[in-house]
Write an enzyme that holds these catalytic residues in place. Structure first.
Site, mmCIF file in Angstrom:
data_model
loop_
_atom_site.group_PDB
_atom_site.id
_atom_site.type_symbol
_atom_site.label_atom_id
_atom_site.label_comp_id
_atom_site.label_asym_id
_atom_site.label_seq_id
_atom_site.Cartn_x
_atom_site.Cartn_y
_atom_site.Cartn_z
ATOM 1 N N ASP A 189 5.772 -74.392 59.889
ATOM 2 C CA ASP A 189 6.475 -72.884 60.572
ATOM 3 C C ASP A 189 5.971 -71.434 60.562
ATOM 4 O O ASP A 189 6.135 -70.239 61.149
ATOM 5 C CB ASP A 189 7.968 -72.460 59.628
ATOM 6 C CG ASP A 189 7.547 -72.023 58.316
ATOM 7 O OD1 ASP A 189 6.649 -72.542 57.685
ATOM 8 O OD2 ASP A 189 8.711 -70.849 57.577
ATOM 9 N N GLU A 275 2.536 -70.032 43.530
ATOM 10 C CA GLU A 275 1.248 -69.906 44.203
ATOM 11 C C GLU A 275 0.738 -69.809 43.244
ATOM 12 O O GLU A 275 -1.069 -70.341 42.550
ATOM 13 C CB GLU A 275 0.743 -69.198 45.270
ATOM 14 C CG GLU A 275 1.341 -69.064 46.438
ATOM 15 C CD GLU A 275 2.802 -68.673 46.449
ATOM 16 O OE1 GLU A 275 3.428 -69.116 47.771
ATOM 17 O OE2 GLU A 275 3.585 -68.442 45.730
ATOM 18 N N HIS A 302 2.982 -65.811 58.723
ATOM 19 C CA HIS A 302 4.276 -66.306 58.837
ATOM 20 C C HIS A 302 5.490 -65.923 59.856
ATOM 21 O O HIS A 302 6.932 -65.453 59.786
ATOM 22 C CB HIS A 302 5.269 -65.581 57.661
ATOM 23 C CG HIS A 302 5.225 -66.632 56.469
ATOM 24 N ND1 HIS A 302 6.574 -67.137 56.612
ATOM 25 C CD2 HIS A 302 5.094 -67.246 55.256
ATOM 26 C CE1 HIS A 302 6.611 -68.441 55.767
ATOM 27 N NE2 HIS A 302 5.256 -67.906 54.983
ATOM 28 N N THR A 303 5.096 -66.622 60.637
ATOM 29 C CA THR A 303 6.087 -66.923 62.077
ATOM 30 C C THR A 303 7.330 -68.198 62.105
ATOM 31 O O THR A 303 7.176 -68.928 62.948
ATOM 32 C CB THR A 303 5.517 -67.190 62.896
ATOM 33 O OG1 THR A 303 4.460 -68.131 63.387
ATOM 34 C CG2 THR A 303 4.841 -65.723 63.607
#
Length: 325
Positions: A189, A275, A302-303
């Site tokens: 995404d 992370e 981060h679309t």
């Protein structure tokens, strides 16, 4: 009668003397030097080409020098590009094929890339299998289901899928010498600039860069001074050891293989800490390699796709043609 013969003899005598004198002069001239026989080198002509004579003792007659000249004129092969391994977790949803299509269109323009697509499912779906078969990309199709107890809101997602990709990489290179490579976690995404792949390909250990539209801000990024990461510009929990998004780093393949126990953890891992928990196992903040002009350029966003509205999708009287979306 005698007088006639004598008269003819004296007439021919001067001519006979002239011929004798000319023959005597010609025999006194030095003989011309003998021309050496041409030598044909077997190295001077290839199959189907004309054979050219070479002088004995000339530099070109030495086969070793001829081979050296051919090697010098032959173009040297370019060094092989490090392979980028992109691990992409995916799951079934209305926009899945649209997201994967956008990602594949980007990956097709990246040289030496291997796509590891991992489905959150008990078996490979027909949709993803057909999609990869037509994508025209070097790829590996894996699947592993997320346990139901870990599907609650607020818990880390795609942990099992990323670990499956790591396990495949380690198994692939277990019995062979690892070629230069870089690992990157590419969620389906996100939107990626092609420049990002050029940046990450030179990763020596762990490289980092900014990520756009994340953490409630326009971007988050590592803070860099004198070429080293010294902090984090972030909108959420700046006290994290590595306050970075999953799309904001790449790892050398050699580092992954040298740390076989480095995985994404479920137990003890808090939301938003995956992370940090992973990177702590393989590197330190001081060892991070800033990319993207010292982390001042955004090359990934981060679309997330807007949740689709299917309120008008009919439950009955469906279309007579079944179309894959």
């Amino acid at each position: 009668m005698k007088s006639v013969l004598f008269s003819r003899f004296f007439i021919l005598l001067p001519w006979i003397l002239i011929v004798i004198i000319m023959l005597d002069v010609d025999t006194r001239r030095p003989a011309p030097p003998l021309t050496p026989r041409p030598y044909f080198s077997p190295y001077a002509a290839s199959r189907g080409a004309a054979r050219l004579p070479l002088r004995r003792g000339s530099p070109d007659s030495d086969p070793r020098r001829g081979a050296q000249k051919r090697n010098e004129s032959r173009p040297q092969p370019e060094p092989r590009l490090p392979t980028i391994y992109a691990i992409t977790p995916t799951y079934s949803r209305p926009v899945q094929k649209a997201e994967l299509t956008r990602l594949a269109n980007t990956f097709r323009q990246v040289a030496q890339l291997h796509w590891i697509l991992v489905e959150d499912a008990a078996a490979r779906s027909e949709l993803v299998s057909r999609f990869l078969a037509r994508a025209g990309l070097p790829s590996t199709h894996l699947h592993v289901p997320t346990p139901r107890r870990y599907k609650r809101p607020g818990l880390p997602r795609a942990t099992e899928q990323r670990n499956a990709g790591l396990a495949w990489l380690r198994q692939r290179h277990q019995h062979q010498r690892a070629q230069p490579g870089v690992l990157f976690f590419a969620d389906d995404d996100n939107t990626y600039s092609l420049e990002l792949f050029q940046e990450m390909r030179t990763t020596r250990k762990v490289s980092v860069w900014p990520v756009g539209l994340v953490g409630g801000r326009r971007y988050e990024r590592p803070l860099v001074e004198n070429g080293r990461v010294v902090g984090w510009y972030t909108g959420w929990r700046a006290d994290r050891p590595f306050a970075i998004d999953m799309a904001g780093f790449a790892v050398s393949l050699q580092v992954i293989l040298s740390n076989p126990k480095a995985v994404f953890k479920r137990r003890g891992s808090q939301p938003g800490m995956q992370e940090s928990d992973f990177l702590k196992q393989i590197t330190t903040v001081e060892e991070l390699e800033p990319k993207a002009n010292n982390c001042t350029k955004v090359l990934v966003w981060h679309t997330r796709t807007e949740k689709v509205n299917l309120a008008n999708e009919p439950k009955y009287h469906l279309d007579t043609v079944k179309i894959e979306v």
